[in-house]
Design a protein around this motif. Sequence first.
Motif, PDB file in Angstrom:
ATOM      1  N   GLN A 338       3.511  47.393 -16.435  1.00  0.00           N
ATOM      2  CA  GLN A 338       3.189  46.233 -17.263  1.00  0.00           C
ATOM      3  C   GLN A 338       1.901  45.602 -16.733  1.00  0.00           C
ATOM      4  OE1 GLN A 338       6.554  43.613 -16.892  1.00  0.00           O
ATOM      5  NE2 GLN A 338       6.139  43.103 -14.767  1.00  0.00           N
ATOM      6  N   THR A 339       1.153  44.984 -17.628  1.00  0.00           N
ATOM      7  CA  THR A 339      -0.105  44.341 -17.249  1.00  0.00           C
ATOM      8  C   THR A 339      -0.017  42.861 -17.565  1.00  0.00           C
ATOM      9  OG1 THR A 339      -1.332  46.370 -17.714  1.00  0.00           O
ATOM     10  CG2 THR A 339      -2.600  44.346 -17.568  1.00  0.00           C
ATOM     11  N   LYS A 340      -0.235  42.031 -16.529  1.00  0.00           N
ATOM     12  CA  LYS A 340      -0.065  40.587 -16.663  1.00  0.00           C
ATOM     13  C   LYS A 340      -1.288  39.862 -16.123  1.00  0.00           C
ATOM     14  CE  LYS A 340       4.336  40.965 -17.926  1.00  0.00           C
ATOM     15  NZ  LYS A 340       4.873  40.504 -19.231  1.00  0.00           N
ATOM     16  N   ALA A 341      -1.361  38.573 -16.388  1.00  0.00           N
ATOM     17  CA  ALA A 341      -2.384  37.696 -15.834  1.00  0.00           C
ATOM     18  C   ALA A 341      -1.765  36.318 -15.635  1.00  0.00           C
ATOM     19  CB  ALA A 341      -3.604  37.609 -16.752  1.00  0.00           C
ATOM     20  N   LEU A 342      -2.379  35.504 -14.783  1.00  0.00           N
ATOM     21  CA  LEU A 342      -1.900  34.148 -14.538  1.00  0.00           C
ATOM     22  C   LEU A 342      -3.013  33.166 -14.854  1.00  0.00           C
ATOM     23  CD1 LEU A 342       0.297  32.218 -13.480  1.00  0.00           C
ATOM     24  CD2 LEU A 342      -0.724  32.480 -11.199  1.00  0.00           C
ATOM     25  N   GLN A 343      -2.745  32.251 -15.761  1.00  0.00           N
ATOM     26  CA  GLN A 343      -3.718  31.247 -16.187  1.00  0.00           C
ATOM     27  C   GLN A 343      -3.281  29.875 -15.661  1.00  0.00           C
ATOM     28  OE1 GLN A 343      -4.164  31.010 -20.424  1.00  0.00           O
ATOM     29  NE2 GLN A 343      -5.703  29.399 -20.358  1.00  0.00           N
ATOM     30  N   VAL A 344      -4.052  29.320 -14.744  1.00  0.00           N
ATOM     31  CA  VAL A 344      -3.725  28.027 -14.140  1.00  0.00           C
ATOM     32  C   VAL A 344      -4.650  26.969 -14.740  1.00  0.00           C
ATOM     33  CG1 VAL A 344      -3.418  26.743 -11.995  1.00  0.00           C
ATOM     34  CG2 VAL A 344      -3.082  29.227 -12.028  1.00  0.00           C
ATOM     35  N   ARG A 345      -4.125  26.150 -15.614  1.00  0.00           N
ATOM     36  CA  ARG A 345      -4.957  25.177 -16.321  1.00  0.00           C
ATOM     37  C   ARG A 345      -5.173  23.890 -15.526  1.00  0.00           C
ATOM     38  NH1 ARG A 345      -2.522  24.369 -22.144  1.00  0.00           N
ATOM     39  NH2 ARG A 345      -0.611  24.059 -20.964  1.00  0.00           N
ATOM     40  N   TYR A 346      -4.162  23.477 -14.774  1.00  0.00           N
ATOM     41  CA  TYR A 346      -4.260  22.251 -13.980  1.00  0.00           C
ATOM     42  C   TYR A 346      -3.850  22.558 -12.539  1.00  0.00           C
ATOM     43  CZ  TYR A 346      -4.346  19.884 -18.530  1.00  0.00           C
ATOM     44  OH  TYR A 346      -4.662  19.481 -19.797  1.00  0.00           O
ATOM     45  N   PRO A 347      -4.768  23.020 -11.715  1.00  0.00           N
ATOM     46  CA  PRO A 347      -4.417  23.367 -10.331  1.00  0.00           C
ATOM     47  C   PRO A 347      -3.824  22.194  -9.551  1.00  0.00           C
ATOM     48  CG  PRO A 347      -6.578  24.244 -10.890  1.00  0.00           C
ATOM     49  CD  PRO A 347      -6.182  23.332 -12.007  1.00  0.00           C
ATOM     50  N   ASP A 348      -4.326  20.967  -9.801  1.00  0.00           N
ATOM     51  CA  ASP A 348      -3.849  19.830  -9.020  1.00  0.00           C
ATOM     52  C   ASP A 348      -2.453  19.364  -9.436  1.00  0.00           C
ATOM     53  OD1 ASP A 348      -4.579  18.794 -11.454  1.00  0.00           O
ATOM     54  OD2 ASP A 348      -6.093  17.414 -10.679  1.00  0.00           O
ATOM     55  N   ALA A 349      -1.851  20.023 -10.428  1.00  0.00           N
ATOM     56  CA  ALA A 349      -0.461  19.731 -10.783  1.00  0.00           C
ATOM     57  C   ALA A 349       0.507  20.528  -9.921  1.00  0.00           C
ATOM     58  CB  ALA A 349      -0.209  20.026 -12.259  1.00  0.00           C
ATOM     59  N   PHE A 350      -0.024  21.244  -8.917  1.00  0.00           N
ATOM     60  CA  PHE A 350       0.789  21.992  -7.959  1.00  0.00           C
ATOM     61  C   PHE A 350       0.525  21.421  -6.563  1.00  0.00           C
ATOM     62  CE2 PHE A 350       0.190  24.752 -11.526  1.00  0.00           C
ATOM     63  CZ  PHE A 350       1.384  25.454 -11.648  1.00  0.00           C
ATOM     64  N   CYS A 351       1.587  21.189  -5.822  1.00  0.00           N
ATOM     65  CA  CYS A 351       1.458  20.684  -4.451  1.00  0.00           C
ATOM     66  C   CYS A 351       2.330  21.547  -3.551  1.00  0.00           C
ATOM     67  CB  CYS A 351       1.883  19.226  -4.374  1.00  0.00           C
ATOM     68  SG  CYS A 351       1.697  18.509  -2.720  1.00  0.00           S
ATOM     69  N   PHE A 352       1.711  22.115  -2.505  1.00  0.00           N
ATOM     70  CA  PHE A 352       2.430  23.045  -1.622  1.00  0.00           C
ATOM     71  C   PHE A 352       2.481  22.520  -0.199  1.00  0.00           C
ATOM     72  CE2 PHE A 352       2.255  26.630   1.402  1.00  0.00           C
ATOM     73  CZ  PHE A 352       3.522  27.153   1.162  1.00  0.00           C
ATOM     74  N   ALA A 353       3.628  22.721   0.422  1.00  0.00           N
ATOM     75  CA  ALA A 353       3.806  22.405   1.846  1.00  0.00           C
ATOM     76  C   ALA A 353       4.414  23.613   2.533  1.00  0.00           C
ATOM     77  CB  ALA A 353       4.719  21.194   2.017  1.00  0.00           C
ATOM     78  N   ALA A 354       3.778  24.105   3.574  1.00  0.00           N
ATOM     79  CA  ALA A 354       4.274  25.255   4.321  1.00  0.00           C
ATOM     80  C   ALA A 354       5.456  24.831   5.193  1.00  0.00           C
ATOM     81  CB  ALA A 354       3.166  25.839   5.182  1.00  0.00           C
ATOM     82  N   LYS A 355       6.465  25.677   5.258  1.00  0.00           N
ATOM     83  CA  LYS A 355       7.644  25.378   6.080  1.00  0.00           C
ATOM     84  C   LYS A 355       7.261  25.173   7.544  1.00  0.00           C
ATOM     85  CE  LYS A 355      12.313  27.040   7.140  1.00  0.00           C
ATOM     86  NZ  LYS A 355      12.258  26.813   8.590  1.00  0.00           N
ATOM     87  N   GLU A 356       6.308  25.955   8.022  1.00  0.00           N
ATOM     88  CA  GLU A 356       5.865  25.846   9.399  1.00  0.00           C
ATOM     89  C   GLU A 356       5.362  24.443   9.713  1.00  0.00           C
ATOM     90  OE1 GLU A 356       2.553  27.892  12.400  1.00  0.00           O
ATOM     91  OE2 GLU A 356       2.927  28.724  10.410  1.00  0.00           O
ATOM     92  N   THR A 357       4.636  23.847   8.763  1.00  0.00           N
ATOM     93  CA  THR A 357       4.125  22.483   8.956  1.00  0.00           C
ATOM     94  C   THR A 357       5.248  21.457   8.856  1.00  0.00           C
ATOM     95  OG1 THR A 357       1.973  23.104   8.034  1.00  0.00           O
ATOM     96  CG2 THR A 357       2.494  20.756   8.108  1.00  0.00           C
ATOM     97  N   LEU A 358       6.114  21.593   7.856  1.00  0.00           N
ATOM     98  CA  LEU A 358       7.207  20.642   7.654  1.00  0.00           C
ATOM     99  C   LEU A 358       8.173  20.622   8.843  1.00  0.00           C
ATOM    100  CD1 LEU A 358       8.040  21.387   3.912  1.00  0.00           C
ATOM    101  CD2 LEU A 358       6.836  19.389   4.809  1.00  0.00           C
ATOM    102  N   ASP A 359       8.287  21.722   9.539  1.00  0.00           N
ATOM    103  CA  ASP A 359       9.229  21.804  10.663  1.00  0.00           C
ATOM    104  C   ASP A 359       8.705  21.127  11.924  1.00  0.00           C
ATOM    105  OD1 ASP A 359      10.887  23.173   9.010  1.00  0.00           O
ATOM    106  OD2 ASP A 359      10.618  25.133   9.929  1.00  0.00           O
ATOM    107  N   GLN A 360       7.398  20.862  11.972  1.00  0.00           N
ATOM    108  CA  GLN A 360       6.818  20.258  13.172  1.00  0.00           C
ATOM    109  C   GLN A 360       7.217  18.792  13.282  1.00  0.00           C
ATOM    110  OE1 GLN A 360       2.606  21.004  13.552  1.00  0.00           O
ATOM    111  NE2 GLN A 360       2.787  23.038  12.656  1.00  0.00           N
ATOM    112  N   THR A 361       7.295  18.317  14.507  1.00  0.00           N
ATOM    113  CA  THR A 361       7.662  16.924  14.765  1.00  0.00           C
ATOM    114  C   THR A 361       6.460  16.021  14.581  1.00  0.00           C
ATOM    115  OG1 THR A 361       9.358  17.614  16.338  1.00  0.00           O
ATOM    116  CG2 THR A 361       8.616  15.319  16.445  1.00  0.00           C
TER     117      THR A 361
END
Length: 363
Positions: A338-361
């Motif tokens: 199958q052939t797909k693509a990803l279209q991100v229209r509003y990048p700032d509507a996504f917020c990511f936090a890495a588990k490694e960072t969240l686990d730090q004191t």
Amino acid sequence: MSILNSKQLWAERKRLADEQASLVRDGKADQAFVIEGQIKQLDITIDHVIEAESEMRAAPVPKEAADTFGARVLGSRDEFRGLEFGFKNVVHLGGPTEIELEIPEKSRSLLNNFASTLLEADAAGSVSYKQRTSQTGAPETWAGVSEGTSATKAKVLYAWKDAVANKETVAGYVPVSKDSLADYDELLDIIENDLVIDLEQVADAKYLNGSNSTGIVGILNTTGIQQYQEKESKRYFDAIRRMRTKVMLGSRRIPTHVCMSPEIKEAIDLYKTETGLYQSLGSDVYWGMKVVEDSNCPGILVYDFMAARRRNIHGTSVEVGYYNDQFIKNELSILAEQTKALQVRYPDAFCFAAKETLDQTGA
């Protein structure tokens, strides 16, 4: 599919309201106030999802085929005479299929995934589009004219940038004996319970973590998404609430989903308050957002599901042919791609936090 609908949200709101009423009757005012906060956040999400549902109802929807995907590839069972070398059939997947298991099959993932929460629309190829970026300046009060000189009015720049959702093909093949090509049930299970499941899992990983500069660039590698980098000492539930605010302020969009690794979901489920009560028992909605567990997610991703969409370049195709020396081994290969693509229209509507960072004191 894990796409939210208003009926599910209203059911969750009723559950919270009933729980709050019970706490009030028992004189547990502090816990009732906590529930009140969740209800208010849920009301905001409900309003946003109702608007999204109206938009989806207005969009054209392709008619789904009545048969399962495998049956559409192989044709009618009564007319089936086996597959021959050179066979090829392209079928568009309209939605989930009901699968009757005939032989031991590859199990589907027990978890929802990020890809299932995004809407999908057909495309002819790679998609060039405008992507929303940051705004410069804002309207301000005009100071008027002073001593014959007019004050400069505020300049506001709304920025978009050119972006391309590059297409990428995901494919895999299964060697089978020539005798198997005449076994309808075995072929049905191979196509529906092995090849398609693997394709979906690989595609989901690409939508999240893809880094192909000429193919799919996943959400976590998309320029412009927001990052939450606070050290939370594993206070994941608190982080999710703050990330929700970050998305609302940074993008002016209401986040509808929170995707997380199974380890983080487990930690939240097992967390107890100081009084020994579970924090989120019996709920898959956190702070008004649908919870999505995905083993491909290395942390927590808070987002609005309308801010990006999957683009289907062509339907999943199934072919039969020889690979290497299969001709002299009395076997052939079934190939699915199958052939797909990803279209991100509003990048700032996504917020990511890495588990490694969240686990730090934190400090």
